[in-house]
Motif scaffolding. Sequence first.
Motif, PDB file in Angstrom:
ATOM      1  N   PHE A  13       0.702  -1.120  -0.205  1.00  0.00           N
ATOM      2  CA  PHE A  13      -0.015   0.350  -0.282  1.00  0.00           C
ATOM      3  C   PHE A  13       0.911   1.169   0.240  1.00  0.00           C
ATOM      4  CE2 PHE A  13      -3.163  -2.879   1.188  1.00  0.00           C
ATOM      5  CZ  PHE A  13      -4.197  -2.433   0.175  1.00  0.00           C
ATOM      6  N   LEU A  14       2.040   1.011   0.174  1.00  0.00           N
ATOM      7  CA  LEU A  14       2.922   2.505   0.263  1.00  0.00           C
ATOM      8  C   LEU A  14       3.316   3.520  -0.949  1.00  0.00           C
ATOM      9  CD1 LEU A  14       4.674   3.734   2.198  1.00  0.00           C
ATOM     10  CD2 LEU A  14       6.694   2.429   0.773  1.00  0.00           C
ATOM     11  N   PRO A  15       2.779   2.958  -2.435  1.00  0.00           N
ATOM     12  CA  PRO A  15       2.895   3.550  -3.006  1.00  0.00           C
ATOM     13  C   PRO A  15       1.449   4.541  -3.079  1.00  0.00           C
ATOM     14  CG  PRO A  15       3.285   1.477  -3.744  1.00  0.00           C
ATOM     15  CD  PRO A  15       3.293   1.254  -2.973  1.00  0.00           C
ATOM     16  N   HIS A  16       0.465   3.608  -2.479  1.00  0.00           N
ATOM     17  CA  HIS A  16      -0.573   4.061  -2.744  1.00  0.00           C
ATOM     18  C   HIS A  16      -0.633   5.386  -1.862  1.00  0.00           C
ATOM     19  CE1 HIS A  16      -5.067   6.023  -2.896  1.00  0.00           C
ATOM     20  NE2 HIS A  16      -4.932   5.247  -1.658  1.00  0.00           N
ATOM     21  N   LEU A  17       0.093   5.159  -0.831  1.00  0.00           N
ATOM     22  CA  LEU A  17       0.010   6.183   0.573  1.00  0.00           C
ATOM     23  C   LEU A  17       1.017   7.365  -0.029  1.00  0.00           C
ATOM     24  CD1 LEU A  17      -0.075   4.076   3.148  1.00  0.00           C
ATOM     25  CD2 LEU A  17      -2.068   4.766   2.485  1.00  0.00           C
ATOM     26  N   ARG A  18       1.970   7.205  -0.440  1.00  0.00           N
ATOM     27  CA  ARG A  18       2.566   8.593  -1.200  1.00  0.00           C
ATOM     28  C   ARG A  18       1.751   9.870  -1.561  1.00  0.00           C
ATOM     29  NH1 ARG A  18       8.277   8.509  -0.888  1.00  0.00           N
ATOM     30  NH2 ARG A  18       9.221   6.538  -0.013  1.00  0.00           N
ATOM     31  N   ILE A  19       1.617   9.293  -2.062  1.00  0.00           N
ATOM     32  CA  ILE A  19       0.652  10.447  -3.069  1.00  0.00           C
ATOM     33  C   ILE A  19      -0.795  11.035  -2.787  1.00  0.00           C
ATOM     34  CG2 ILE A  19       0.739   8.960  -5.117  1.00  0.00           C
ATOM     35  CD1 ILE A  19      -2.174   7.954  -6.140  1.00  0.00           C
ATOM     36  N   GLN A  20      -1.130  10.561  -0.975  1.00  0.00           N
ATOM     37  CA  GLN A  20      -1.563  10.893  -0.505  1.00  0.00           C
ATOM     38  C   GLN A  20      -1.693  12.230  -0.087  1.00  0.00           C
ATOM     39  OE1 GLN A  20      -5.171  10.033  -0.802  1.00  0.00           O
ATOM     40  NE2 GLN A  20      -4.284   7.461  -2.445  1.00  0.00           N
ATOM     41  N   LYS A  21      -2.508  13.609   0.370  1.00  0.00           N
ATOM     42  CA  LYS A  21      -2.144  14.573   0.954  1.00  0.00           C
ATOM     43  C   LYS A  21      -1.839  14.608   2.672  1.00  0.00           C
ATOM     44  CE  LYS A  21      -4.082  19.315   2.386  1.00  0.00           C
ATOM     45  NZ  LYS A  21      -4.798  19.579   2.130  1.00  0.00           N
ATOM     46  N   ASN A  22      -2.534  13.730   3.090  1.00  0.00           N
ATOM     47  CA  ASN A  22      -1.552  13.072   4.569  1.00  0.00           C
ATOM     48  C   ASN A  22      -2.516  11.673   4.513  1.00  0.00           C
ATOM     49  OD1 ASN A  22      -0.940  16.240   6.148  1.00  0.00           O
ATOM     50  ND2 ASN A  22      -3.176  15.897   5.348  1.00  0.00           N
ATOM     51  N   ALA A  23      -1.198  10.870   5.187  1.00  0.00           N
ATOM     52  CA  ALA A  23      -1.243   9.514   5.722  1.00  0.00           C
ATOM     53  C   ALA A  23      -1.091   9.413   6.931  1.00  0.00           C
ATOM     54  CB  ALA A  23      -1.025   8.485   4.495  1.00  0.00           C
ATOM     55  N   VAL A  24      -1.515   7.951   7.216  1.00  0.00           N
ATOM     56  CA  VAL A  24      -1.068   6.899   8.713  1.00  0.00           C
ATOM     57  C   VAL A  24      -1.225   5.896   8.227  1.00  0.00           C
ATOM     58  CG1 VAL A  24      -1.712   6.836  10.799  1.00  0.00           C
ATOM     59  CG2 VAL A  24      -2.070   8.936  10.128  1.00  0.00           C
ATOM     60  N   ILE A  25      -0.297   5.172   8.600  1.00  0.00           N
ATOM     61  CA  ILE A  25       0.731   3.905   9.003  1.00  0.00           C
ATOM     62  C   ILE A  25       0.675   3.487  10.595  1.00  0.00           C
ATOM     63  CG2 ILE A  25       2.398   1.487   8.927  1.00  0.00           C
ATOM     64  CD1 ILE A  25       2.667   3.147   6.113  1.00  0.00           C
ATOM     65  N   LEU A  26      -0.764   2.910  11.225  1.00  0.00           N
ATOM     66  CA  LEU A  26      -0.295   2.682  12.149  1.00  0.00           C
ATOM     67  C   LEU A  26      -0.773   0.959  12.686  1.00  0.00           C
ATOM     68  CD1 LEU A  26      -2.468   4.029  15.443  1.00  0.00           C
ATOM     69  CD2 LEU A  26      -2.487   1.252  14.829  1.00  0.00           C
ATOM     70  N   ASN A  27       1.055   0.814  13.586  1.00  0.00           N
ATOM     71  CA  ASN A  27       1.017  -0.275  13.416  1.00  0.00           C
ATOM     72  C   ASN A  27       1.230  -0.942  14.960  1.00  0.00           C
ATOM     73  OD1 ASN A  27       1.821  -1.484  10.250  1.00  0.00           O
ATOM     74  ND2 ASN A  27       3.947  -1.023  11.284  1.00  0.00           N
ATOM     75  N   VAL A  28       0.094  -2.010  15.514  1.00  0.00           N
ATOM     76  CA  VAL A  28       0.161  -2.572  16.640  1.00  0.00           C
ATOM     77  C   VAL A  28       0.396  -3.428  17.118  1.00  0.00           C
ATOM     78  CG1 VAL A  28      -2.270  -3.366  18.594  1.00  0.00           C
ATOM     79  CG2 VAL A  28      -3.153  -2.166  16.749  1.00  0.00           C
ATOM     80  N   THR A  29       1.867  -3.433  18.524  1.00  0.00           N
ATOM     81  CA  THR A  29       2.199  -4.176  18.559  1.00  0.00           C
ATOM     82  C   THR A  29       2.051  -4.496  20.151  1.00  0.00           C
ATOM     83  OG1 THR A  29       4.099  -2.154  19.452  1.00  0.00           O
ATOM     84  CG2 THR A  29       4.261  -2.716  17.324  1.00  0.00           C
ATOM     85  N   SER A  30       2.969  -5.005  21.435  1.00  0.00           N
ATOM     86  CA  SER A  30       2.328  -5.099  21.847  1.00  0.00           C
ATOM     87  C   SER A  30       3.539  -4.799  23.220  1.00  0.00           C
ATOM     88  CB  SER A  30       2.150  -6.237  22.136  1.00  0.00           C
ATOM     89  OG  SER A  30       2.052  -7.186  23.508  1.00  0.00           O
ATOM     90  N   GLY A  31       2.592  -4.681  24.816  1.00  0.00           N
ATOM     91  CA  GLY A  31       3.881  -4.225  26.216  1.00  0.00           C
ATOM     92  C   GLY A  31       4.527  -5.525  25.891  1.00  0.00           C
ATOM     93  N   ILE A  32       4.627  -6.867  24.861  1.00  0.00           N
ATOM     94  CA  ILE A  32       5.522  -8.136  25.215  1.00  0.00           C
ATOM     95  C   ILE A  32       6.716  -8.238  24.087  1.00  0.00           C
ATOM     96  CG2 ILE A  32       5.658 -10.183  24.077  1.00  0.00           C
ATOM     97  CD1 ILE A  32       3.003 -11.065  25.370  1.00  0.00           C
ATOM     98  N   ALA A  33       6.675  -6.416  22.995  1.00  0.00           N
ATOM     99  CA  ALA A  33       7.605  -6.256  22.649  1.00  0.00           C
ATOM    100  C   ALA A  33       8.702  -5.481  23.344  1.00  0.00           C
ATOM    101  CB  ALA A  33       7.063  -5.012  20.971  1.00  0.00           C
ATOM    102  N   LEU A  34       8.352  -5.450  24.581  1.00  0.00           N
ATOM    103  CA  LEU A  34       9.150  -4.566  25.474  1.00  0.00           C
ATOM    104  C   LEU A  34       9.935  -5.551  25.770  1.00  0.00           C
ATOM    105  CD1 LEU A  34       6.843  -2.047  26.321  1.00  0.00           C
ATOM    106  CD2 LEU A  34       9.040  -1.474  24.034  1.00  0.00           C
ATOM    107  N   MET A  35       9.309  -6.857  26.090  1.00  0.00           N
ATOM    108  CA  MET A  35       9.974  -7.306  27.132  1.00  0.00           C
ATOM    109  C   MET A  35       9.383  -9.243  27.088  1.00  0.00           C
ATOM    110  SD  MET A  35       8.095  -8.914  29.944  1.00  0.00           S
ATOM    111  CE  MET A  35       5.888  -9.121  29.198  1.00  0.00           C
TER     112      MET A  35
END
Length: 259
Positions: A121-143
């Motif tokens: 989806f990156l090529p499409h998001l690049r041409i938008q006026k404003n775009a967001v990618i939100l990735n859901v990680t976890s507290g388990i990513a910290l330990m």
Amino acid sequence: MELTNNTVLITGGTSGFGYEFAARLIELGNTVIITGRNVQKLQETKQKLPVVHTIQSDVSKPGEISHLYNRVISEFPQLNILINNAGEMRKLSLHHNHDLTDLTREIEINLMGPIRMVQEFLPHLRIQKNAVILNVTSGIALMPLPIAPIYSASKSGLRWYTQALRVQLKNTRIKVIELVAPGSSTPLNEKFRNEEGFDSNRLMAPEKIVEQAIKGMKSDKDEIYPGLAKVIQIVSRIAPKFIMAQAGKMGASFMYANQ
């Protein structure tokens, strides 16, 4: 950022954080598309949220991601927000035999899925006026949580990928956000309820986590740490051995059986 009049794609949108994101963003006046593997669950979600758009798709399968991209861009050309939420979490004792393909299933869903989704989806998001990618990680990513070793690896990998992605996209109009979710009362955690050391009182309601995520997005935060995730972030830095010892207590008999 403004959280109205956007077009949002959410993977794993039939339950947990995905469902709460969909419901909240619809309330705010956005067009929302959700994906999921289970047709029946998608239909049930459609009944609860009549204006949501549903597409059956599995993020662990590259071919389905390509098909999803073509369909979404055709039907929703204004897409400007991607939320990588789909995930799976299993308790695994590494003392047992495991099929080598099945063993890494969480890597395919939780890590490779978001990586491939972003790349597609990156090529499409690049041409938008404003775009967001939100990735859901976890507290388990910290330990790591030893009872869920592959899940731990997948979320840690996603965290570092997200940080690298943010650096590479710093000169674009794409905002990269990480939601570091604490333990929550979602279907993901149901299989752990009977394990020793599991404390359901520490679980945070998914709607509260998403509400904090929405506030963080509005405030243009790069990283969002709801509830205990903030505590884990701090303690993992100042007392890593302590927090690792505490994490290792959950499900100890399950992990150490048949050694």
